[in-house]
Design an enzyme around this catalytic site. Structure first.
Site, PDB file in Angstrom:
ATOM      1  N   LYS A  72      -0.182  12.317   2.467  1.00  0.00           N
ATOM      2  CA  LYS A  72      -0.984  11.382   1.788  1.00  0.00           C
ATOM      3  C   LYS A  72      -0.866   9.784   2.559  1.00  0.00           C
ATOM      4  O   LYS A  72      -0.050   9.607   3.017  1.00  0.00           O
ATOM      5  CB  LYS A  72      -0.610  11.259   0.449  1.00  0.00           C
ATOM      6  CG  LYS A  72       0.372  10.450  -0.133  1.00  0.00           C
ATOM      7  CD  LYS A  72       0.833  10.685  -1.572  1.00  0.00           C
ATOM      8  CE  LYS A  72       2.167  10.101  -1.750  1.00  0.00           C
ATOM      9  NZ  LYS A  72       2.495  10.120  -3.300  1.00  0.00           N
ATOM     10  N   ARG A  87       2.262  10.062 -16.224  1.00  0.00           N
ATOM     11  CA  ARG A  87       0.896   9.815 -15.436  1.00  0.00           C
ATOM     12  C   ARG A  87      -0.088  11.066 -15.407  1.00  0.00           C
ATOM     13  O   ARG A  87      -0.787  10.891 -16.316  1.00  0.00           O
ATOM     14  CB  ARG A  87       1.409   9.547 -13.868  1.00  0.00           C
ATOM     15  CG  ARG A  87       2.263   8.231 -13.664  1.00  0.00           C
ATOM     16  CD  ARG A  87       2.652   7.922 -12.310  1.00  0.00           C
ATOM     17  NE  ARG A  87       2.618   8.908 -11.404  1.00  0.00           N
ATOM     18  CZ  ARG A  87       2.995   8.879 -10.088  1.00  0.00           C
ATOM     19  NH1 ARG A  87       3.272   7.408  -9.471  1.00  0.00           N
ATOM     20  NH2 ARG A  87       3.215   9.861  -9.514  1.00  0.00           N
ATOM     21  N   TYR A 141       3.806 -23.132   6.587  1.00  0.00           N
ATOM     22  CA  TYR A 141       2.797 -23.778   5.384  1.00  0.00           C
ATOM     23  C   TYR A 141       4.062 -23.974   4.254  1.00  0.00           C
ATOM     24  O   TYR A 141       4.932 -23.228   4.042  1.00  0.00           O
ATOM     25  CB  TYR A 141       2.038 -22.468   5.240  1.00  0.00           C
ATOM     26  CG  TYR A 141       0.931 -22.433   5.953  1.00  0.00           C
ATOM     27  CD1 TYR A 141      -0.037 -23.250   5.866  1.00  0.00           C
ATOM     28  CD2 TYR A 141       0.717 -21.139   6.595  1.00  0.00           C
ATOM     29  CE1 TYR A 141      -1.146 -23.283   6.617  1.00  0.00           C
ATOM     30  CE2 TYR A 141      -0.540 -20.926   7.394  1.00  0.00           C
ATOM     31  CZ  TYR A 141      -1.319 -22.100   7.537  1.00  0.00           C
ATOM     32  OH  TYR A 141      -2.451 -21.978   8.306  1.00  0.00           O
ATOM     33  N   MET A 147      -0.589 -15.807   8.418  1.00  0.00           N
ATOM     34  CA  MET A 147      -1.653 -14.594   8.510  1.00  0.00           C
ATOM     35  C   MET A 147      -1.172 -13.914   9.968  1.00  0.00           C
ATOM     36  O   MET A 147      -1.167 -12.809   9.969  1.00  0.00           O
ATOM     37  CB  MET A 147      -3.019 -14.984   8.608  1.00  0.00           C
ATOM     38  CG  MET A 147      -4.016 -13.834   9.051  1.00  0.00           C
ATOM     39  SD  MET A 147      -5.635 -14.456   8.874  1.00  0.00           S
ATOM     40  CE  MET A 147      -5.978 -14.864   7.085  1.00  0.00           C
TER      41      MET A 147
END
Length: 358
Positions: free
Chosen positions: A35, A130, A252, A300
Site C-alpha cells: 500500500k 477502526r 531559520y 525546504m
C-alpha cells in the site's frame, strides 16, 4: 545538472527481508503489503524483490491495476475493499480478493452482478476500533455473505492494535477465537510485528508490511538486530561550507548557536524532498565516511550539519540522510515519528534509481 540528491531503491533487500519473514512462519503464506505505492518505494520498482511472495496487499484499485499491468498474476488483497458499487466490477475484472468490513459493502454486493465468484475476507474489529465488525455483527456479516451466489471463498482477518507494544495480542486473539468458533476458512492475523514476535498469530497468511522495507516495527529492537536490510537509501552531497564563529547562529529561527569555531556543511536536502522538518539538531547524518549532527533547523531545500567530526569534508562530499550508515528508524525517532512516514514522504522531485545491491 540536477541537484545531487537521489534515492536508491533495493529490490534485493526487499527479497532478503521477505525471506526473514518466511523463516518465521513455517508453512504460512505471505501477503506482501505494498500500500501507499509500496511505502513510497514504487510498486513497479520493488515487484522483482517480491517474486517469492504469495500475494500482494494494498488499498487502491489503481495500484492493483498497476500490479497486474506489471505482470503480477498471484492473488491481490484489497485491504479496505470497495467504496461504491462500480468498484466491485473492477475487483471482479482484476481478480482481486477484497476485505469486507461494513454492512454497506455487503449491501452493494447484494445489488451487483459479477462474472465469477469473488473471494473475500471478513474483518473482525478485535480492539483496534477502526474498521471491522464487532461481536454478533461479525457473525451476521458472514451469514449474509454465505447466502450470496457470487461469493467464493470466505476468509477471516483482524488487525492487532498492540502487537508492537507491551500490551500484546492475547485479548485480540481470544476475541477472534470467540467470533470465529465453528467457522471454516483461511485466517490472516499477523502484521509485521506479530510475524516477528508471536508464533501463535502467524495462522494461514501473514501480512508483512514495514519489515519488508528494512524498518523495525519495535522501538526497542533495531532493524539490524532482526536481520532486516534497508530497501531505501537517501543520498546527497555537500553543496557549501560556512565557517561560523562562537556565538553566531545557523538557520531559520537561529535555533543553533555555535559554542566554538565551527564548519557548517550545507546538504542539498530539505523537507520539500521528504526529510522531516522537525528533525532537531543532533540528528545524525553520514558525511564522507563519518556521522555528523544536524546543526539548526531543516529548511525546504537544505540541511545544515556540524562538520567537526569530518574535517576532511569539502563541497561535493557524499552525504547519506538514511540507509546503510544511518538507519531510517534512527532519523524517524529523532524527529518523533516513524519510518513509515519518512518512506511515504519521499518527494516526487527526488530522482530515484533502482539499485541491485543490498
Amino acid at each position: 545538472m540536477p541537484r545531487p540528491i537521489r534515492a536508491l531503491i533495493r529490490p534485493r533487500a526487499v527479497a532478503h527481508n521477505l525471506e526473514v519473514a518466511r523463516r518465521r512462519i513455517d508453512a504460512a503464506r505471505v501477503w506482501a503489503v505494498v500500500k501507499a505505492n509500496a511505502y513510497g518505494h514504487g510498486i513497479e520498482r520493488v515487484l522483482s524483490g517480491l517474486a517469492e511472495a504469495d500475494g500482494l496487499a494494498l488499498l487502491d484499485l489503481d495500484e492493483a491495476a498497476r500490479a497486474r499491468a506489471a505482470g503480477w498474476t498471484r492473488p491481490v488483497l484489497l485491504l479496505e475493499g470497495w467504496f461504491e458499487p462500480r468498484d466491485i466490477e473492477i475487483v471482479d475484472r482484476l481478480d482481486l480478493t477484497a476485505m469486507v468490513h461494513t454492512s454497506e459493502q455487503i449491501d452493494m454486493l447484494e445489488s451487483t452482478r459479477v462474472s465469477g465468484p469473488l473471494d473475500v475476507y471478513v474483518k473482525l474489529n478485535s480492539g483496534m476500533n477502526r474498521l471491522g465488525f464487532k461481536g454478533d455483527a461479525f457473525i451476521d456479516a458472514v451469514t449474509r455473505l454465505r447466502a450470496l451466489p457470487h461469493i467464493g471463498r470466505i476468509a477471516y482477518a483482524t488487525h492487532f492494535a498492540d502487537a508492537d507494544s507491551e500490551r500484546g495480542i492475547d485479548a485480540a486473539c481470544q476475541e477472534f477465537k470467540r467470533a470465529t468458533r465453528g467457522m471454516e476458512g483461511v485466517v490472516s492475523l499477523a502484521n509485521s510485528a506479530a510475524t516477528l514476535r508471536y508464533a501463535g498469530a502467524r495462522s494461514d497468511w501473514v501480512r508483512a508490511g514495514i519489515m519488508l522495507y528494512g524498518s523495525s516495527p519495535f522501538t526497542e529492537r533495531s532493524a539490524a538486530s532482526l536481520d532486516l536490510r534497508p530497501s531505501m537509501v537517501l543520498r546527497s552531497q555537500l553543496i557549501g561550507i560556512q565557517p561560523v564563529q562562537p556565538g553566531e547562529t545557523v538557520g531559520y529561527g537561529s535555533t543553533f548557536t555555535a559554542e566554538r569555531a565551527t564548519r557548517i556543511g550545507i546538504v542539498a536536502c530539505g523537507y520539500a524532498d521528504g526529510y522531516p522538518r522537525h528533525a532537531p539538531s543532533g540528528t545524525p547524518v553520514w558525511v564522507d565516511g563519518v556521522r555528523c549532527p544536524i546543526a539548526g533547523r531543516v529548511s525546504m531545500d537544505m540541511i545544515t550539519v556540524d562538520l567537526e567530526a569530518a574535517p576532511h569534508a569539502r563541497v561535493g562530499s557524499p552525504v547519506e540522510l538514511w540507509g546503510d550508515h544511518v538507519p531510517i528508524d534512527e532519523v524517524a525517532h529523532a524527529a518523533k515519528t516513524i519510518a513509515y512516514e519518512l518512506m511515504c514522504a519521499l518527494a516526487p522531485r527526488v530522482p530515484v534509481n533502482v539499485d541491485d545491491g543490498i
